[in-house]
Design a protein around this motif. Structure first.
Motif, PDB file in Angstrom:
ATOM      1  N   LEU A  39      16.152 -80.782  13.028  1.00 33.28           N
ATOM      2  CA  LEU A  39      16.313 -79.654  13.949  1.00 33.28           C
ATOM      3  C   LEU A  39      15.164 -79.612  14.944  1.00 33.28           C
ATOM      4  O   LEU A  39      14.092 -80.167  14.692  1.00 33.28           O
TER       5      LEU A  39
ATOM      6  N   CYS B 113      15.183 -76.628  18.080  1.00 34.08           N
ATOM      7  CA  CYS B 113      15.117 -75.170  18.253  1.00 34.08           C
ATOM      8  C   CYS B 113      15.656 -74.430  17.039  1.00 34.08           C
ATOM      9  O   CYS B 113      15.312 -73.285  16.799  1.00 34.08           O
TER      10      CYS B 113
ATOM     11  N   TYR C  35      18.735 -73.403  16.420  1.00 31.14           N
ATOM     12  CA  TYR C  35      19.850 -72.465  16.601  1.00 31.14           C
ATOM     13  C   TYR C  35      21.125 -72.964  15.922  1.00 31.14           C
ATOM     14  O   TYR C  35      21.859 -72.195  15.329  1.00 31.14           O
TER      15      TYR C  35
ATOM     16  N   ARG D 277      22.299 -79.023  20.956  1.00 32.99           N
ATOM     17  CA  ARG D 277      21.886 -79.345  22.315  1.00 32.99           C
ATOM     18  C   ARG D 277      20.474 -79.918  22.370  1.00 32.99           C
ATOM     19  O   ARG D 277      19.968 -80.231  23.432  1.00 32.99           O
TER      20      ARG D 277
ATOM     21  N   THR E 207      18.763 -82.147  19.481  1.00 40.04           N
ATOM     22  CA  THR E 207      18.246 -83.276  18.697  1.00 40.04           C
ATOM     23  C   THR E 207      18.830 -84.632  19.053  1.00 40.04           C
ATOM     24  O   THR E 207      18.237 -85.653  18.725  1.00 40.04           O
TER      25      THR E 207
HETATM   26  S1  FES Z   1      18.241 -77.849  17.217  1.00 39.70           S
HETATM   27 FE1  FES Z   1      18.532 -76.802  19.066  1.00 39.70          FE
HETATM   28  S2  FES Z   1      20.688 -76.742  19.248  1.00 39.70           S
HETATM   29 FE2  FES Z   1      20.382 -78.013  17.552  1.00 39.70          FE
END
Ligand code: FES
Ligand SMILES: Cc1cc2nc3c(=O)[nH]c(=O)nc-3n(C[C@H](O)[C@H](O)[C@H](O)COP(=O)(O)OP(=O)(O)OC[C@H]3O[C@@H](n4cnc5c(N)ncnc54)[C@H](O)[C@@H]3O)c2cc1C
Ligand code: FES
Lengths: 168, 279
Positions: free
Chosen positions: A111, A113, A115, A149, A151
């Protein structure tokens, strides 16, 4: 006004009480039929680990388990899961010990961010339950319902492989 | 996005569903919800009442019915994909089921819902057209059976009447055949820009019969009869691919222009026939 709210009230009660077991705990709720499961989890039960990414059934950020199988909670009505069991990301750890899939995402840095992560983890738990030893291709195919968006997916796939016991 | 308000009733049986559907103007069946709930959320549809048939367990099954398989209307894509009877007797249907959306969608969406929704881009309607399946419908006047080719009448349109419930799909067992389903998508998890089902029976270097159906090449699934007739030996694949456009009327949309779809159909028919003949 009073009459109106009374009739609305009756309308809701006409649905009857809904009993949903979430992460092992039973919740009795009075739901409007149009309430989506993801908002029942987030807003009624305060379980905000399940994210809303797209609200159009595409991104998988809202993935939870329904009786053990991955589903998109933005595409279910709360009333549809009356009598059923839901598992969210909050319900995976036991006694403070992370679930092996959570551990693998942590170890493999699956991961950035974060999200999309709860949705990916729930999708991966469901996959490994159905297919305990998936090939890399099977993992990629099985995660098609989840978008990330950040990785580029490499470490996500690696994390699922690691959770499946593959040396990565 | 929150749907507009509606009432909700759980049907305990097919009879109960038919009765509930008759109880209000503008009542709608809710099956897996994976076409309907997105539409409700966008408020493209605002039914007064949803009749949930999702708890009618007797609509979920795959049964051996002699020379056919009988598949309950509420059987989920996931179960069609993994059912041993479907895998044995109709492998193309199992394979196509595994290409629908993603695992989450397949855990909820149903074969009956996919047919009833009649999206020209959906996979099952065209595959079932090639398979010459039949649809069993229960309504206030009892039960009737309709060939899939007549069931879909246009874009999102079928012969279903407001109180009808699609209860079963009957699919002839394939026996020894070669088959292929090719689905061209711009993104993983997407609907077909164009899809091609090919089922071929052959003996001693000739093609005895072929069934070819196209997804998303017209408002409803296209049975490519001219292509089927053009294919009498494996050497006729190119001619069949050319003939496959007869009777098509492809849309132009963000996934591709009509011309691009015609190109895709020719290429995919060629490849699908090659796969089916060599399998
Ligand atoms: S870690 Fe940011 S959208 Fe998958
Ligand atoms: C992200 C995503 C990706 C998808 N990708 C694909 C894809 O690649 N290919 C594909 O083919 N589909 C795809 N779908 C659609 C999916 O297959 C749906 O499940 C299916 O089209 C509808 O089935 P359902 O059971 O969910 O029906 P619902 O959404 O519950 O119902 C759809 C319509 O059919 C009616 N209906 C449903 N069942 C019956 C019945 N038994 N009798 C009478 N009327 C009925 C309902 O009233 C409604 O009008 C996708 C969906 C999503 C959300
Ligand atoms: S929020 Fe449910 S799929 Fe994106």
């Amino acid at each position: 006004m009073l009459a109106l709210s009374f009739s609305l009230c009756r309308k809701e009660l006409a649905v009857g009480q809904v009993s949903i077991t979430v992460n092992g705990a039973e919740h009795i709720l009075e739901l409007e039929p149009r309430e989506l499961l993801v908002y029942v989890l987030r807003e009624r039960l305060g379980l905000t680990g399940t994210n809303v990414g797209c609200d159009t059934s595409s991104c998988g950020a809202c993935t939870v388990l329904l009786d053990g199988e991955s589903v998109k909670s933005c595409t279910l009505l709360g009333v549809q899961v009356d009598g059923h069991e839901i598992t969210t990301i909050e319900g995976l750890a036991t006694n403070g010990t992370m679930h092996p899939v959570q551990e693998a995402f942590h170890e493999q840095h699956g991961l950035q961010c974060g999200y999309c992560t709860p949705g990916f983890i729930m999708a991966a738990v469901s996959l490994l339950d159905e297919t305990p030893n998936p090939s890399e291709e099977e993992i990629r195919h099985a995660l098609e319902g989840n978008l990330c968006r950040c990785t580029g997916y490499q470490n996500i796939v690696r994390a699922v492989q690691a959770a499946a016991g593959v040396e990565v | 996005m929150i749907p507009a308000p509606f009432d909700y009733e759980v049907a305990e049986s097919v009879e109960h569903a038919v009765e509930l559907l008759g109880s209000r103007e503008d009542a709608k069946v809710l099956a897996g919800g994976h076409s309907l709930i997105p539409l409700l959320r966008l408020r493209f549809t605002r039914p007064a009442l949803l009749v949930d048939i999702g708890r009618i367990d007797e609509l979920r099954y795959v049964r051996d019915a002699g020379d056919k398989l009988a598949i309950g209307g509420m059987t989920r894509h996931h179960n069609v994909q993994h059912d041993p009877l479907v895998q044995e007797h109709c492998p193309v249907l199992s394979y196509a089921a595994g290409l629908i959306g993603d695992p989450q969608v397949r855990h909820r969406g149903t074969i009956g819902g996919s047919l009833a929704h009649a999206d020209p881009a959906a996979d099952f309607p065209a595959v079932l057209t090639a398979l010459e399946a039949e649809v069993v419908i229960r309504g206030p006047e009892g039960e009737r059976t309709v060939p899939v080719g007549e069931f879909v009448t246009g874009v999102f349109d079928t012969v279903l009447r407001p109180q009808d419930v699609l209860t079963e799909i009957r699919v002839p067992k394939l026996g020894p055949t070669g088959w292929s389903y090719l689905k061209f998508t711009r993104r993983a998890q997407d609907w077909a820009t164009v899809g091609v089902t090919a089922i071929v029976r052959r003996s001693n270097g000739t093609v005895d019969s072929a069934a070819i159906a196209l997804t998303n090449m017209a408002p409803k699934p296209v049975r490519a009869k001219a292509a089927e007739q053009a294919l009498t030996t494996p050497n006729d694949i190119e001619a069949a691919a050319e003939a496959s456009l007869e009777g098509t009327d492809p849309p132009s949309d963000t996934q591709g222009s009509a011309d691009y779809r015609r190109h895709l159909a020719r290429v995919l028919v060629r490849r699908a026939l090659g796969e089916a003949i060599s399998s």
